[in-house]
Structure formats: structure tokens, C-alpha cells
Design a protein around this motif. Structure first.
Motif, short mmCIF file in Angstrom:
data_model
loop_
_atom_site.label_atom_id
_atom_site.label_comp_id
_atom_site.label_asym_id
_atom_site.label_seq_id
_atom_site.Cartn_x
_atom_site.Cartn_y
_atom_site.Cartn_z
N ALA A 25 0.80 -1.20 -0.19
CA ALA A 25 -0.17 0.01 -0.11
C ALA A 25 0.82 1.19 0.04
CB ALA A 25 -0.97 -0.12 1.01
N THR A 26 0.72 2.06 -0.90
CA THR A 26 1.36 3.41 -0.85
C THR A 26 0.57 4.66 -0.38
OG1 THR A 26 0.69 3.54 -3.35
CG2 THR A 26 2.91 2.60 -2.92
N GLY A 27 -0.52 4.28 -0.18
CA GLY A 27 -1.65 5.36 0.46
C GLY A 27 -2.70 5.01 0.73
N PRO A 28 -3.53 5.82 1.07
CA PRO A 28 -5.12 5.46 1.48
C PRO A 28 -5.82 5.12 0.26
CG PRO A 28 -4.77 7.84 1.29
CD PRO A 28 -3.47 7.38 1.08
N LEU A 29 -6.73 3.98 0.44
CA LEU A 29 -7.68 3.83 -0.82
C LEU A 29 -9.06 4.05 -0.63
CD1 LEU A 29 -6.36 0.07 -1.36
CD2 LEU A 29 -5.83 1.81 -2.24
N HIS A 30 -9.60 4.44 -1.53
CA HIS A 30 -11.27 4.51 -1.25
C HIS A 30 -12.19 3.74 -2.05
CE1 HIS A 30 -15.03 7.18 -2.09
NE2 HIS A 30 -15.06 6.94 -0.99
N LYS A 31 -12.59 2.93 -1.48
CA LYS A 31 -13.67 1.74 -2.31
C LYS A 31 -12.36 1.03 -3.16
CE LYS A 31 -18.09 3.87 -2.06
NZ LYS A 31 -19.12 4.55 -2.46
N GLY A 32 -11.28 0.67 -2.80
CA GLY A 32 -10.17 0.11 -3.59
C GLY A 32 -9.71 1.03 -4.50
N MET A 33 -9.83 2.09 -4.65
CA MET A 33 -9.07 2.82 -5.58
C MET A 33 -8.20 3.86 -4.93
SD MET A 33 -10.11 1.71 -8.31
CE MET A 33 -9.44 2.78 -9.64
N PRO A 34 -7.03 4.28 -5.34
CA PRO A 34 -6.12 5.03 -4.54
C PRO A 34 -6.76 6.36 -4.56
CG PRO A 34 -4.83 3.90 -6.32
CD PRO A 34 -6.32 3.47 -6.58
N THR A 35 -6.59 7.06 -3.29
CA THR A 35 -6.93 8.50 -3.20
C THR A 35 -5.65 9.19 -2.28
OG1 THR A 35 -8.23 9.92 -2.20
CG2 THR A 35 -8.09 7.68 -1.32
N SER A 36 -5.75 10.45 -2.05
CA SER A 36 -4.72 11.13 -1.54
C SER A 36 -5.20 11.57 -0.15
CB SER A 36 -4.42 12.53 -2.54
OG SER A 36 -5.49 13.48 -2.22
N TRP A 37 -3.87 11.77 0.75
CA TRP A 37 -4.31 12.09 1.96
C TRP A 37 -5.05 13.48 2.23
CZ3 TRP A 37 -3.67 8.82 5.58
CH2 TRP A 37 -2.69 7.72 5.44
N PRO A 38 -4.71 14.47 1.36
CA PRO A 38 -5.84 15.67 1.28
C PRO A 38 -7.25 15.39 1.12
CG PRO A 38 -3.82 16.12 0.24
CD PRO A 38 -3.79 14.93 0.44
N ASP A 39 -7.61 14.31 0.40
CA ASP A 39 -8.75 14.04 -0.14
C ASP A 39 -9.38 13.39 1.20
OD1 ASP A 39 -8.64 15.03 -2.64
OD2 ASP A 39 -8.58 13.17 -3.63
N LEU A 40 -8.60 12.46 1.61
CA LEU A 40 -9.19 11.79 2.94
C LEU A 40 -9.51 12.72 3.99
CD1 LEU A 40 -9.25 8.82 4.40
CD2 LEU A 40 -7.14 9.19 5.19
#
Lengths: 281, 217
Positions: free
Chosen positions: A137-152
Motif C-alpha cells: 500500500a502506498t497511500g489511502p484507498l477509497h473503495k479500492g481505488m487510490p486516493t490522496s491524504w488531502p482527499d481523505l
């Protein structure tokens, strides 16, 4: 988790529906059987494409990326050592990571750390792979798709208002908020989660590990009447009887017992006792 | 029916063959030699950089030492390029509004590193190490030319294998006293020690430096 005894142990015991659910690609794989011709064709293709890979012009030179501020103690081009900790199931062991300008190349134990004394276990050695594994894992996932920390952060900001207002028929804020972690022994992280729980009394924190130590914890609670952690000193023992325990092999926190166990060789109190370990699994 | 070819045909035929042979041979030679030419290796070309940095102003003009910016050159394989902070030690006070320095200021402000384009390069299969050369009395100038006189940095030497091996066969005449290594416009004076003396001073001449595995590890 379903009780272990009830789950089918082999694929043969599974019903067709269960099979399809467990192995979604099995059906299509079985319906395209490989005959010899097709197999040879594919093998030929694989050979030929191996040659094509040799025509790769190599990574283009992307120039020098110079630091904004020089990292202290780091000489470009020379390996550097960095002290950190490897945490497994809540047990931390001190490690020294050799790196080339931030890219780790070797993990070793930290001789100055009381739970390492310069040794590491296989898990710590494999950390390097953890770092370079393309599947990690290189970052957060949203529904299985990579997303960014600011988005999170933005999404959590939005959810905050909903979580703050208690649900109908309840007085607690934060109902429906669940936090799932592995075993946490970091005081900072623990304190942060406790502050969240204080602010959202309805929230629940679940701790779970794939191979958990909860039975060990529960057993120690039974034995000592209060939650406890045991620091084993096998030097005090003449004979070790290990029941379903891999104390000297790979249990988290096993490094120190493993290192000091041989120290007591030949120093036991009873002349006719052979210094040994009995394991019953 | 007359002869289909006149007597001239023989001459035309041989000239044609000779010309074709010449063309084939020269194309082959060119194909071999082209990668070693200064033109193909961009010797003397200024490379476009995010900031038009001038060694002439900073080294010859202000008298800065190479190691102020290329700080690891004595200790490491890499000479390394200066962090943005090094530039800003001066440029936060002088030329603070210059448009040419916008990239440097942005880099410090946004904490994003600057990317410089490579000027000097050897292929990945060649191992090169700066520290040994500096320690053994090889000046920067031997491989990089007179950097202190360059308004924009360019590659001064072809850096073929022949170039490296030529010096490795007999480094003596290319060595200089330790205090002149960073001077890129240095010429031996009357009281400069001779090649054998320098070879002895740097303990050279005991190893075969043309061994393939020194540069191809």
C-alpha cells in the motif's frame, strides 16, 4: 470470525456456490484448457518477448534532484545508518537501517536497544522487501481505488458533522464510527485514539491481528489476575517446558530470550539436569 | 547485331563498383566513429538548466571554492549538487528580486527540490569515483575543463574510454599538488614537483590502473 471447526477445510468439501464465491476466476480458467499446441505457442511468445525486453533503451536520465535543505549527516553517494523500530503485533524491536540517500538497503539489529541487542528476526530482515514491493500500500484507498491524504482529510472533515450529532434514539455522539487497527502499543497513537473516543463516546475501537495474541493476553490475565505482559528470562530456568509456544523461535518479543538462553549453559544448579527445552505443540 | 556494351562500359562499371565500395566503407567508419565524436557527445554544448547558473560569476568572480557547493566530492563517489539552501544563504540578501532566481526562491518556499540537468555523464556500466581522484592529485580541470571560466556549464571533455585509460596508463604528467586541485586554471610553475615526484607523493605506480574491473565492476 466463524468458529474454526465449521469452515470447510478443503476445496473438495465446498459446494459449487461456495467454490465460485471463493475462486471467482476458477470457472473461466477450467473452461479454457490448454492443449499442447497452444502451450507451445505461448511458450514461444514468452521467449520472443523476452528478447524484446532487451531492446529497452533503459531509464531516461532525469537529472539531479538536489535537496532543498541538506539532510544532516547524509553524504550523497555514501551509505548512512538510521535508527528506528520494527513493530510486530505490538512488540517493538530496535533496528538500524542502512540507506543510500533515503533508500533503505539493509536492516540490522540495534546493539543499543534492550529488545534487540544487535539481533533481528526474519520479519525485520524482510522489511526491505516490504519497502520495495510494488504491491504494498502506498497511500489511502477509497473503495479500492487510490486516493490522496488531502482527499481523505477533506472527506473526514465532511463526515465530522454527521458523526458529531447523535443518532435518533441515542444520546452518544459518534455512533457508527468504528476504528480498526492492529495491536497498538505506541503511546502517542494510543493517546490520540483515546482522545477521539472521548470526543465521540459512541465510537468503537477494534484491535485485530491476523495472528493475534489475544489468547496469550487472556491467559496472562487469568494467571495474574490483572492484564500483564511477561518479560521472560530463561537464564533462571534449568529446563524450559514450552506448551504450544514458540518462545525461542518466532513469537513476537522472542529475540532476547533466544539470545540469553544459551548463556546459562553449564551453570545450572543440579548436576544431573541437562539444560534443555521441551516443546509440546 | 553490334556489341551490346561499348568499351566504355568496363570503365563505368569499375568506377561504379569503386564508388559503392567507398560509400559502404565510409558509412561503416562513420557509423563506428560517430558515437565518439564531440558533436554526438554534445561536448561544448550548454545544457538548459532551471536557473542559468554561472560558475564564472560564482567561482572566478566571487572566489567560492568548489567544495562549498559540491560538498561530497572529497569523500564520496558523487560530487553532488548544492541544496537550494546553499544558494539562498546569499540570494536571500542579494539579487532577491531577480527573475532568473525565481526557481530557486520557489524551491525553498514550496519545499520542492530543484532538478538540474546532467552535463557530464558516463554510462551506467562504468563505475566512477570522485573521492579517489581528488585524493590522488587529479584536478577537476582534467575531466571538466576550466569550469571557473564557464558562464554556462558545458561538457569540456569527450569522456570516452580512451580518455580515461590514457591517464590511467600514466597519470604522472596529469597530477598536481593538493593545493591546486580545485583551481581550474592552473599551470605548472618552475617550482612545481615533477611527474615522478608527484607519483611518489601520492603513492601511485604500484597498480595496473587499466585493469577492466577497475571501471567495469
Amino acid at each position: 470470525m466463524p468458529p474454526v471447526g465449521q469452515a470447510p477445510r478443503t476445496a473438495i468439501e465446498m459446494s459449487d456456490r461456495a467454490l465460485v464465491r471463493h475462486f471467482p476466476q476458477l470457472e473461466s480458467a477450467l473452461s479454457h484448457t490448454l492443449d499442447r499446441r497452444r502451450m507451445l505457442k505461448l511458450l514461444g511468445l514468452a521467449l520472443a518477448s523476452g528478447g524484446v525486453a532487451g531492446c529497452d533503451p533503459g531509464t531516461p536520465d532525469r537529472g539531479f534532484v538536489s535537496a532543498v535543505r541538506a539532510a544532516e549527516g547524509v553524504v550523497p553517494g555514501l551509505p548512512n545508518v538510521y535508527a528506528t523500530a520494527h513493530v510486530r503485533d505490538g512488540y517493538a524491536e530496535g533496528i538500524l537501517v542502512t540507506h543510500q540517500m533515503g533508500r533503505p538497503i539493509k536492516v540490522e539489529g540495534n546493539p543499543g536497544h534492550p529488545s534487540s541487542l544487535g539481533a533481528t528476526d526474519v520479519m525485520a530482515q524482510a522489511l526491505i522487501y516490504d519497502f520495495y514491493d510494488p504491491d504494498r500500500a502506498t497511500g489511502p484507498l477509497h473503495k479500492g481505488m487510490p486516493t490522496s491524504w488531502p482527499d481523505l482529510a477533506a472527506a473526514m472533515q465532511k463526515m465530522r458533522a454527521t458523526a458529531m450529532t447523535p443518532r435518533a434514539g441515542s444520546t452518544h455522539a459518534g455512533e457508527g464510527l468504528r476504528i480498526l487497527t492492529g495491536t497498538v502499543t505506541s503511546p502517542t497513537l494510543g493517546r490520540t485514539i483515546e482522545r477521539i473516543l472521548a470526543a465521540f463516546p459512541g465510537a468503537v475501537w477494534h484491535e485485530w491481528d491476523a495472528i493475534g495474541r489475544e489468547n496469550v493476553t487472556r491467559g496472562l490475565g487469568l494467571a495474574y489476575g490483572a492484564p500483564a505482559a511477561v518479560i521472560v528470562d530463561p537464564r533462571q530456568a534449568d529446563v524450559l517446558l514450552a506448551l504450544d509456544s514458540d518462545l525461542l523461535d518466532s513469537a513476537p518479543g522472542h529475540l532476547i530470550p533466544t539470545i540469553v538462553w544459551p548463556d546459562s549453559r553449564g551453570t545450572h544448579r543440579f548436576k544431573n539436569v541437562i539444560h534443555r527445552m521441551q516443546t509440546i505443540l | 547485331m553490334g556489341a551490346p556494351f561499348t568499351s566504355r562500359a568496363n570503365i563505368i562499371m569499375t568506377t561504379c563498383l569503386a564508388v559503392i565500395a567507398c560509400v559502404v566503407i565510409s558509412v561503416c567508419l562513420l557509423w563506428f566513429a560517430w558515437p565518439y565524436s564531440d558533436y554526438d557527445r554534445h561536448v561544448g554544448w550548454a545544457v538548459e538548466q532551471p536557473v542559468p547558473f554561472s560558475h564564472q560569476h560564482h567561482v572566478a568572480g566571487l572566489g567560492l571554492d568548489c567544495r562549498f557547493c559540491h560538498s561530497s566530492v572529497e569523500r564520496s563517489a558523487q560530487a553532488s549538487l548544492p541544496p537550494t539552501f546553499t544558494c539562498m544563504t546569499c540570494h536571500s540578501q542579494i539579487w532577491t528580486n531577480a527573475a532568473v532566481l525565481a526557481a530557486v526562491r520557489d524551491s525553498l518556499l514550496r519545499n520542492t527540490p530543484m532538478t538540474w540537468q546532467r552535463v557530464t555523464n558516463v554510462p551506467d556500466y562504468v563505475y566512477f569515483n570522485h573521492s579517489i581522484h581528488v585524493a590522488k592529485g587529479v584536478g577537476c580541470e582534467s575531466c571538466h575543463g576550466n569550469v571557473a571560466a564557464m558562464p554556462l556549464t558545458y561538457k569540456a571533455k569527450t569522456l570516452t574510454m580512451q580518455f580515461c585509460v590514457n591517464c590511467h596508463r600514466n597519470p604522472g604528467p596529469n597530477l598536481r599538488p593538493a593545493e591546486n586541485i580545485f583551481d581550474t586554471d592552473w599551470h605548472p610553475g618552475p617550482d612545481t614537483p615533477g611527474a615522478p615526484a608527484l607519483m611518489a607523493r601520492y603513492h601511485l605506480g604500484r597498480r595496473n590502473l587499466t585493469e577492466c574491473s577497475i571501471c567495469h565492476r
